[in-house]
Design a protein around this motif. Sequence first.
Motif, PDB file in Angstrom:
ATOM      1  N   GLY A  72       0.846  -1.198   0.000  1.00  0.00           N
ATOM      2  CA  GLY A  72       0.000   0.000   0.000  1.00  0.00           C
ATOM      3  C   GLY A  72       0.882   1.249   0.000  1.00  0.00           C
ATOM      4  O   GLY A  72       0.647   2.199  -0.765  1.00  0.00           O
ATOM      5  N   GLN A  73       1.914   1.242   0.831  1.00  0.00           N
ATOM      6  CA  GLN A  73       2.799   2.410   0.908  1.00  0.00           C
ATOM      7  C   GLN A  73       3.553   2.616  -0.406  1.00  0.00           C
ATOM      8  O   GLN A  73       3.780   3.738  -0.831  1.00  0.00           O
ATOM      9  N   ASN A  74       3.928   1.523  -1.064  1.00  0.00           N
ATOM     10  CA  ASN A  74       4.606   1.651  -2.368  1.00  0.00           C
ATOM     11  C   ASN A  74       3.770   2.445  -3.355  1.00  0.00           C
ATOM     12  O   ASN A  74       4.294   3.098  -4.247  1.00  0.00           O
ATOM     13  N   LEU A  75       2.439   2.331  -3.203  1.00  0.00           N
ATOM     14  CA  LEU A  75       1.534   3.017  -4.134  1.00  0.00           C
ATOM     15  C   LEU A  75       1.035   4.345  -3.570  1.00  0.00           C
ATOM     16  O   LEU A  75       0.151   4.977  -4.137  1.00  0.00           O
ATOM     17  N   GLY A  76       1.584   4.747  -2.425  1.00  0.00           N
ATOM     18  CA  GLY A  76       1.196   6.027  -1.819  1.00  0.00           C
ATOM     19  C   GLY A  76      -0.079   5.962  -1.005  1.00  0.00           C
ATOM     20  O   GLY A  76      -0.593   6.989  -0.558  1.00  0.00           O
ATOM     21  N   MET A  77      -0.635   4.737  -0.803  1.00  0.00           N
ATOM     22  CA  MET A  77      -1.908   4.632  -0.079  1.00  0.00           C
ATOM     23  C   MET A  77      -1.720   4.903   1.413  1.00  0.00           C
ATOM     24  O   MET A  77      -0.664   4.620   1.974  1.00  0.00           O
ATOM     25  N   ASP A  78      -2.778   5.397   2.046  1.00  0.00           N
ATOM     26  CA  ASP A  78      -2.823   5.429   3.512  1.00  0.00           C
ATOM     27  C   ASP A  78      -3.308   4.069   3.982  1.00  0.00           C
ATOM     28  O   ASP A  78      -4.161   3.464   3.332  1.00  0.00           O
ATOM     29  N   CYS A  79      -2.790   3.610   5.107  1.00  0.00           N
ATOM     30  CA  CYS A  79      -3.178   2.275   5.567  1.00  0.00           C
ATOM     31  C   CYS A  79      -3.700   2.350   6.996  1.00  0.00           C
ATOM     32  O   CYS A  79      -3.101   3.021   7.840  1.00  0.00           O
ATOM     33  N   ALA A  80      -4.827   1.678   7.245  1.00  0.00           N
ATOM     34  CA  ALA A  80      -5.393   1.588   8.590  1.00  0.00           C
ATOM     35  C   ALA A  80      -5.380   0.127   8.994  1.00  0.00           C
ATOM     36  O   ALA A  80      -5.337  -0.756   8.138  1.00  0.00           O
TER      37      ALA A  80
END
Length: 329
Positions: A72-80
């Motif tokens: 997720g972080q590789n794609l710039g997403m925020d993660c919960a």
Amino acid sequence: MEQMPKVKHVLTTKEFDRPFLDYLCNLTNRIREMHRTPEGALKLRSLWPHKRLMLYFTQPSSRTFLSFLAAGQNLGMDCAEIRDPRTSSEVKGESFFDAIRTFSSYVDIIAMRTPERNLAEQAAAHLDQTPRPVPIINAGSGPDQHPTQALLDVYTILRSFKEIGGIDGKTIAMVGDLKRGRTVRSLSYLMKNFHDVNLIFVSPEQFKMEDDILDFLRRHHIPYSETDQLKDAVAQADAVYLTRIQDEHDQMVGASAQVDYQPFYFTPAHLALLKPRGIVMHPLPRRQELDPACDSDPRVKIWRQERNGMWVRTALLHMILKNTEEISL
Ligand code: ASP
Ligand code: CP
């Protein structure tokens, strides 16, 4: 690149066809290549900063959790995340379905791991009835399925056999607790996408592969055999896939301890029998079924497998987001 195949929920591996696998593996290669340079990594991070990933893991995990987070972080997403069920309002009596609907209010994809089988399917079916049918990814459902593990396993085998014809025509030995091993169950389904694959199931009597998978293989004309002789299987196999006893699923505490698992431990003596181009895999975590003394042999792919998981999951998230862009408008 060819047209991106449609993918929304990822629940079992039964649904995947060869064009999907080929696309996913090619995209994974492109992503890992891009990520090698700071510019490429930043470009990837700029793709989905407006999207959120939820990791709902109520069963222990190191690799799958962290690699989904990193993906997720590789794609710039925020993660919960929710990892400890005691921190979900389910402890106040909220139903699982209300909980999952609540998560869907705030995120764009939910990856979930649970001790129960089939819950990801139920969550997906439930959300599909709502105005925010966000994609569900099964990150491991009890003793049943672990589809993203099987995708990274196929990617790893394909890369390892790139110069010798990929998976087609290969013999794959799956070893250990095949009855309750969701990784081998998911990997078995994917074999329908390759030609002339031969499977050898190596296990103690108590942990033989279940009939539902054997029926599936027969229906798809995939030859398999069953044995308890690890050495014979290793000598024949191109890929040896080891698994641990899944004793968390014991009906009675300590029941697995009654099974003699030692004949299924892979040691340097087995490496000596393995083909020069053969490979050894394990989804990890391991106990004694793969001797760490084997790790330095380049045919042992376990750490590659682990890292490949992050790249494959990055590609998968990207494909899902591409196909479901309209959901969170
Ligand atoms: N980590 C894999 C799984 O969750 C394999 C294992 O735990 O033995 O299924
Ligand atoms: N292979 C795997 O699923 O590892 P974890 O259980 O640590 O996530």
